[in-house]
Enzyme design. Structure first.
Site, mmCIF file in Angstrom:
data_model
loop_
_atom_site.group_PDB
_atom_site.id
_atom_site.type_symbol
_atom_site.label_atom_id
_atom_site.label_comp_id
_atom_site.label_asym_id
_atom_site.label_seq_id
_atom_site.Cartn_x
_atom_site.Cartn_y
_atom_site.Cartn_z
ATOM 1 N N PRO A 2 0.831 -1.209 0.000
ATOM 2 C CA PRO A 2 0.000 0.000 0.000
ATOM 3 C C PRO A 2 0.863 1.257 0.000
ATOM 4 O O PRO A 2 1.818 1.364 0.765
ATOM 5 C CB PRO A 2 -0.789 -0.132 1.313
ATOM 6 N N GLU A 3 0.530 2.195 -0.886
ATOM 7 C CA GLU A 3 1.282 3.434 -0.984
ATOM 8 C C GLU A 3 0.492 4.555 -0.324
ATOM 9 O O GLU A 3 -0.548 4.322 0.284
ATOM 10 C CB GLU A 3 1.603 3.722 -2.450
ATOM 11 N N HIS A 90 -5.085 -14.621 9.920
ATOM 12 C CA HIS A 90 -4.092 -13.551 9.797
ATOM 13 C C HIS A 90 -4.531 -12.253 10.465
ATOM 14 O O HIS A 90 -3.962 -11.198 10.194
ATOM 15 C CB HIS A 90 -3.782 -13.307 8.329
ATOM 16 N N ARG A 109 1.522 -11.513 5.590
ATOM 17 C CA ARG A 109 2.987 -11.636 5.533
ATOM 18 C C ARG A 109 3.687 -11.115 6.775
ATOM 19 O O ARG A 109 4.880 -11.328 6.952
ATOM 20 C CB ARG A 109 3.513 -10.902 4.293
ATOM 21 N N LYS A 150 22.282 15.600 -8.061
ATOM 22 C CA LYS A 150 21.887 14.207 -8.229
ATOM 23 C C LYS A 150 22.026 13.772 -9.685
ATOM 24 O O LYS A 150 21.275 14.214 -10.558
ATOM 25 C CB LYS A 150 20.441 14.010 -7.767
#
Length: 269
Positions: A2-3, A90, A109, A150
């Site tokens: 998830p972002e 879970h 997980r 950069k």
């Protein structure tokens, strides 16, 4: 994983059910997450929730004595359920609330985290984060000046949380497409005008995704159990070999810093 939009969607989903209510107690079925569940969370009892906030991909539950810091990891999700809903395999952490509901954390997980902090500024997981992409601190001047030294490719650079938080793999690809910038261009090669356009597109892409409930990922569910919908509007991510929605050129894909990147060779330069 998830972002930022998915985490913000979760924040907005759980906030009305928690703020102004009291945590009766916590149920920790499996404390072995990415880091052990903090002992302070095990001991929670009769504590009001003052606010639900977000910093980067971390959810922050404000209590009178400190903060619960939640990270969803690779496969974590939060749901609001009736207090008597049986737990599944879970379902690792519950916050049982005074309104008869439970905030349930599910994580197959177990790469997520439930941590406690009395000082967010000193928290090991929050202290070194860059500005929020939707805040006034994330400006074109900031991005352009940071880019001057950069030489690395701009796409993985945008994903560095020390530069700006929450511009993950999907949204970096989508934002660079919208700004017309190739993902492997050196960061210090962008112009001030391109920096301004890129900041605008990052904000627009993230806001649009938040409004539509986050991006549909394999493991992501909103607090009501439904997937997000923004994936239906992705322009390049996950579309290798398919025609660009703008010019019809096949979308290309490659690995940048071990992450899949997608772009249009005609629309981006």
């Amino acid at each position: 994983m998830p972002e930022l939009p998915e985490v913000e969607t979760s924040r907005r989903g759980i906030e009305p059910h928690l703020v102004g209510e009291t945590i009766v107690h916590a149920v920790v079925r499996n404390p072995r997450l990415r880091w052990p569940v903090s002992s302070e969370i095990h001991a929670l009892s009769d504590r009001p929730v003052l606010s639900v906030q977000r910093r980067a991909k971390y959810l922050l539950l404000e209590l009178p004595e400190g903060w619960i810091i939640i990270h969803l990891g690779m496969s974590g999700s939060l749901r609001i359920l009736p207090h008597d809903m049986p737990a599944a395999k879970h379902d690792h952490v519950d916050l049982v609330m005074s309104n008869g509901k439970v905030l349930r954390y599910t994580d197959p997980r177990r790469f997520g985290a439930w941590l406690w902090s009395t000082d967010l500024a000193a928290s090991n997981v929050l202290a070194h984060l860059g500005p929020e992409p939707l805040s006034d601190d994330f400006t074109s001047d900031y991005l352009w000046h940071k880019s001057r030294s950069k030489k690395s490719a701009i796409k993985p650079w945008l994903m560095d949380n020390k530069l700006v938080v929450g511009v993950g793999n999907i949204y970096a690809s989508e934002s660079l497409f919208a700004a017309g910038i190739l993902p492997d261009r050196a960061a210090n090669a962008i112009t001030p005008e391109e920096a301004e356009l890129l900041v605008r597109t990052i904000k627009a892409v993230l806001l649009r995704s938040i409004e539509q409930g986050g991006t549909t990922l394999r493991d992501f569910l909103q607090t009501d159990g439904k997937p997000g919908y923004f994936a239906q509007q992705l322009q390049v991510y996950g579309r290798a070999g398919e025609p660009c929605r703008v010019c019809g050129t096949p979308i290309l894909s490659a690995k940048h810093a071990q992450r899949s990147t997608f772009w249009c060779p005609l629309c981006q330069h």
